[in-house]
Design an enzyme around this catalytic site. Structure first.
Site, PDB file in Angstrom:
ATOM      1  N   HIS A 113      -5.188  -3.681   5.778  1.00 47.29           N
ATOM      2  CA  HIS A 113      -4.863  -3.934   4.370  1.00 47.29           C
ATOM      3  C   HIS A 113      -6.079  -4.500   3.640  1.00 47.29           C
ATOM      4  O   HIS A 113      -6.095  -5.665   3.238  1.00 47.29           O
ATOM      5  CB  HIS A 113      -3.658  -4.880   4.243  1.00 47.29           C
ATOM      6  CG  HIS A 113      -3.368  -5.263   2.813  1.00 47.29           C
ATOM      7  ND1 HIS A 113      -2.899  -4.359   1.878  1.00 47.29           N
ATOM      8  CD2 HIS A 113      -3.511  -6.435   2.158  1.00 47.29           C
ATOM      9  CE1 HIS A 113      -2.765  -4.970   0.708  1.00 47.29           C
ATOM     10  NE2 HIS A 113      -3.132  -6.231   0.849  1.00 47.29           N
ATOM     11  N   ASP A 167       0.831  -1.215   0.000  1.00 50.53           N
ATOM     12  CA  ASP A 167       0.000   0.000   0.000  1.00 50.53           C
ATOM     13  C   ASP A 167       0.868   1.269   0.000  1.00 50.53           C
ATOM     14  O   ASP A 167       0.515   2.270  -0.623  1.00 50.53           O
ATOM     15  CB  ASP A 167      -0.937   0.004   1.218  1.00 50.53           C
ATOM     16  CG  ASP A 167      -1.880  -1.192   1.203  1.00 50.53           C
ATOM     17  OD1 ASP A 167      -2.338  -1.564   0.113  1.00 50.53           O
ATOM     18  OD2 ASP A 167      -2.131  -1.760   2.273  1.00 50.53           O
TER      19      ASP A 167
HETATM   20  P1  NAD Z   1      -0.382 -18.629  -5.343  1.00 54.44           P
HETATM   21  O1  NAD Z   1      -1.595 -19.501  -5.429  1.00 54.44           O
HETATM   22  O2  NAD Z   1       0.330 -18.301  -6.598  1.00 54.44           O
HETATM   23  O3  NAD Z   1       0.661 -19.271  -4.337  1.00 54.44           O
HETATM   24  C1  NAD Z   1       0.302 -19.764  -3.086  1.00 54.44           C
HETATM   25  C2  NAD Z   1       1.225 -20.924  -2.760  1.00 54.44           C
HETATM   26  O4  NAD Z   1       0.898 -21.386  -1.448  1.00 54.44           O
HETATM   27  C3  NAD Z   1       1.047 -22.123  -3.723  1.00 54.44           C
HETATM   28  O5  NAD Z   1       2.307 -22.517  -4.241  1.00 54.44           O
HETATM   29  C4  NAD Z   1       0.461 -23.202  -2.823  1.00 54.44           C
HETATM   30  O6  NAD Z   1       0.862 -24.518  -3.182  1.00 54.44           O
HETATM   31  C5  NAD Z   1       1.024 -22.796  -1.465  1.00 54.44           C
HETATM   32  N1  NAD Z   1       0.332 -23.384  -0.328  1.00 54.44           N
HETATM   33  C6  NAD Z   1      -0.980 -23.639  -0.163  1.00 54.44           C
HETATM   34  N2  NAD Z   1      -1.184 -24.208   1.049  1.00 54.44           N
HETATM   35  C7  NAD Z   1       0.009 -24.288   1.656  1.00 54.44           C
HETATM   36  C8  NAD Z   1       0.450 -24.772   2.913  1.00 54.44           C
HETATM   37  N3  NAD Z   1      -0.393 -25.287   3.799  1.00 54.44           N
HETATM   38  N4  NAD Z   1       1.768 -24.702   3.203  1.00 54.44           N
HETATM   39  C9  NAD Z   1       2.647 -24.174   2.295  1.00 54.44           C
HETATM   40  N5  NAD Z   1       2.293 -23.722   1.084  1.00 54.44           N
HETATM   41  C10 NAD Z   1       0.980 -23.763   0.781  1.00 54.44           C
HETATM   42  O7  NAD Z   1      -0.839 -17.286  -4.589  1.00 54.44           O
HETATM   43  P2  NAD Z   1      -0.053 -15.888  -4.524  1.00 54.44           P
HETATM   44  O8  NAD Z   1      -0.469 -15.039  -5.663  1.00 54.44           O
HETATM   45  O9  NAD Z   1       1.379 -16.154  -4.313  1.00 54.44           O
HETATM   46  O10 NAD Z   1      -0.721 -15.245  -3.206  1.00 54.44           O
HETATM   47  C11 NAD Z   1      -0.523 -15.821  -1.949  1.00 54.44           C
HETATM   48  C12 NAD Z   1      -1.290 -15.064  -0.870  1.00 54.44           C
HETATM   49  O11 NAD Z   1      -0.760 -13.725  -0.737  1.00 54.44           O
HETATM   50  C13 NAD Z   1      -2.775 -14.883  -1.172  1.00 54.44           C
HETATM   51  O12 NAD Z   1      -3.516 -15.111   0.004  1.00 54.44           O
HETATM   52  C14 NAD Z   1      -2.896 -13.422  -1.582  1.00 54.44           C
HETATM   53  O13 NAD Z   1      -4.162 -12.878  -1.351  1.00 54.44           O
HETATM   54  C15 NAD Z   1      -1.854 -12.791  -0.696  1.00 54.44           C
HETATM   55  N6  NAD Z   1      -1.363 -11.466  -1.119  1.00 54.44           N
HETATM   56  C16 NAD Z   1      -1.094 -10.558  -0.142  1.00 54.44           C
HETATM   57  C17 NAD Z   1      -0.627  -9.301  -0.468  1.00 54.44           C
HETATM   58  C18 NAD Z   1      -0.320  -8.291   0.605  1.00 54.44           C
HETATM   59  O14 NAD Z   1      -0.213  -7.108   0.297  1.00 54.44           O
HETATM   60  N7  NAD Z   1      -0.122  -8.683   1.858  1.00 54.44           N
HETATM   61  C19 NAD Z   1      -0.399  -8.969  -1.821  1.00 54.44           C
HETATM   62  C20 NAD Z   1      -0.674  -9.915  -2.798  1.00 54.44           C
HETATM   63  C21 NAD Z   1      -1.162 -11.169  -2.424  1.00 54.44           C
HETATM   64  C1  LMR Z   2      -3.159  -6.581  -3.049  1.00 57.02           C
HETATM   65  O1  LMR Z   2      -3.379  -5.561  -2.389  1.00 57.02           O
HETATM   66  O2  LMR Z   2      -2.797  -6.525  -4.226  1.00 57.02           O
HETATM   67  C2  LMR Z   2      -3.270  -7.917  -2.373  1.00 57.02           C
HETATM   68  O3  LMR Z   2      -3.813  -7.807  -1.103  1.00 57.02           O
HETATM   69  C3  LMR Z   2      -3.952  -8.945  -3.200  1.00 57.02           C
HETATM   70  C4  LMR Z   2      -5.418  -8.717  -3.402  1.00 57.02           C
HETATM   71  O4  LMR Z   2      -6.195  -9.635  -3.191  1.00 57.02           O
HETATM   72  O5  LMR Z   2      -5.792  -7.613  -3.815  1.00 57.02           O
END
Ligand code: NAD
Ligand code: LMR
Length: 369
Positions: free
Chosen positions: A208, A180
């Site tokens: 967030h 953010d």
């Molecule tokens: P993705 O699906 O590409 O990757 C997630 C990974 O987690 C996969 O490889 C999956 O196999 C693994 N996984 C699932 N269960 C698991 C477990 N029990 N132990 C270990 N690994 C496990 O998803 P992504 O795009 O990498 O996003 C991941 C998370 O991050 C989502 O929840 C998303 O909303 C969040 N996110 C947060 C922010 C933020 O600003 N904080 C930003 C973007 C995404």
């Molecule tokens: C973001 O802000 O991009 C992440 O939290 C992923 C989402 O679900 O928007």
């Protein structure tokens, strides 16, 4: 338990849980390629990158791929039931654990729609962290959504499993909301046509998701290059764009996930600060904004010396993203002073809405423990 102090054992161990995913792979690439340059020149400290995912082929492949990069950082792959001890081996002696494990959004979903799947993942990973890490030293960075509920869930899970009862682990669990801040800075620069080489620093406090995100654009008044960037109409648009920036990416990816590359960039910036701290380049990380618990398990202030304005401004909410000072022991100071600097729009319009939504989000996380 063996020594986990980086200086004592000469090893900095960083674990990424969910390392085969969109964020996990990109973040691991940034760590493998750049983390070594943060080590002091005269050090004998070695960095170990310990990568875990439930997707066996993907984590083995990702780790093999990273291992061909010519930086002196060891990479190891771990998955459930592997010959090398699975998650136990991955987590043992960890100094820093970063968690991007979990399901991302699809168009039409909110982050809160992810809660049940991702809560069960984080609960199970929390039990593993409690079992295999030294809770009195490890730092845990949470990326998985919904951050607003999962950080309370994970911190409470770790406290519940803390057998010694005195680890203060709740002062070392942090939700990464830095994307953010990155977005706020980027969008203002876009508006300015990237004319200045100095990016603006805009703290973003609260939570967030949507209306819990409070970009403190009033801070721009303090920087000559950007002081006049936003008139009132533009400011409203920019606040909305930061609050719903995640939706832009979810929409653009059209069913193929949410932000991964920009998140990995933001995650690496935060991880770098922890590497600096853990290898002794700095004694404290100053002015970093993350979503954390403001009280400990006994309901005492997490940072007793902070100038406490919590009850005046944030209704005794237990979790909130605020500027922090962090030492190896965890949160040392919570900079509540920022609340006094908010302008009337931030304080009287954005904050009350944030507090209301955030309270519900925190309760959801706590009730799932
Ligand atoms: P993705 O699906 O590409 O990757 C997630 C990974 O987690 C996969 O490889 C999956 O196999 C693994 N996984 C699932 N269960 C698991 C477990 N029990 N132990 C270990 N690994 C496990 O998803 P992504 O795009 O990498 O996003 C991941 C998370 O991050 C989502 O929840 C998303 O909303 C969040 N996110 C947060 C922010 C933020 O600003 N904080 C930003 C973007 C995404
Ligand atoms: C973001 O802000 O991009 C992440 O939290 C992923 C989402 O679900 O928007």
């Amino acid at each position: 338990m063996p020594a986990v102090d980086v200086q004592e054992k000469n090893i900095l161990k960083i674990c990424v849980l969910g390392a085969a995913g969109g964020i996990g792979q990109s973040l691991s690439l940034l760590l493998k390629s750049n983390a070594g340059s943060l080590l002091p020149r005269d050090t004998s400290t070695h960095i170990r990158l310990s990568l875990y995912d439930v997707n066996k082929d993907a984590i083995v492949g990702t780790t093999a791929d990273l291992s061909h990069i010519d930086t002196p950082i060891t990479t190891t792959a771990h998955y459930p039931g592997d010959d090398t001890g699975g998650i136990g081996q991955c987590l043992s002696d960890a100094n820093l654990v970063i968690i991007p494990a979990g399901v991302p959004r699809k168009p039409g979903m909110s982050r809160d729609d992810l809660i049940h799947v991702n809560a069960s993942i984080l609960k199970s990973l929390g039990a593993d962290i409690a079992k295999y890490c030294d809770l009195s030293t490890v730092h845990v960075l949470v990326i998985s959504n919904p951050i607003n509920s999962l950080v309370p869930l994970l911190a409470s899970t770790l406290v519940k499993h803390d057998e010694k009862g005195n680890s203060r682990i709740e002062s070392r669990v942090y939700g990464i909301t830095h994307l953010d801040l990155v977005r706020s800075s980027t969008f203002v620069q876009q508006l300015n046509g990237f004319k200045s080489n100095i990016p603006p620093v805009i703290p973003v406090i609260g939570g967030h998701s949507g209306d819990t995100i409070i970009p403190v654009f009033s801070r721009l008044q303090k920087s000559p290059e950007y002081a006049n960037s936003l008139d009132n109409g533009m400011r409203l648009k920019m606040v909305h764009r930061v609050q719903y920036g995640g939706d832009e990416i979810v929409k653009a990816k059209n069913g193929n996930g949410s932000a991964t590359l920009s998140m990995a960039y933001a995650g690496f910036k935060i991880a770098s600060k922890f590497i600096d701290l853990l290898v002794g380049n700095v004694d404290t990380i100053d002015d970093i904004v993350m979503y954390v618990s403001l009280t400990d398990r006994n309901n005492e202030e997490i940072a007793p010396g902070s100038n406490i304005l919590r009850s005046d401004y944030i209704n005794n909410l237990q979790y909130f993203a605020l500027p922090l000072t962090i030492s190896k022991n965890g949160i040392e100071e919570v900079h509540y002073e920022i609340m006094e600097d908010l302008d009337s729009y931030e304080r009287d319009t954005l904050l009350p809405i944030c507090l209301q939504t955030l309270k519900g989000n925190i309760d959801v996380g706590m009730n799932l423990v």
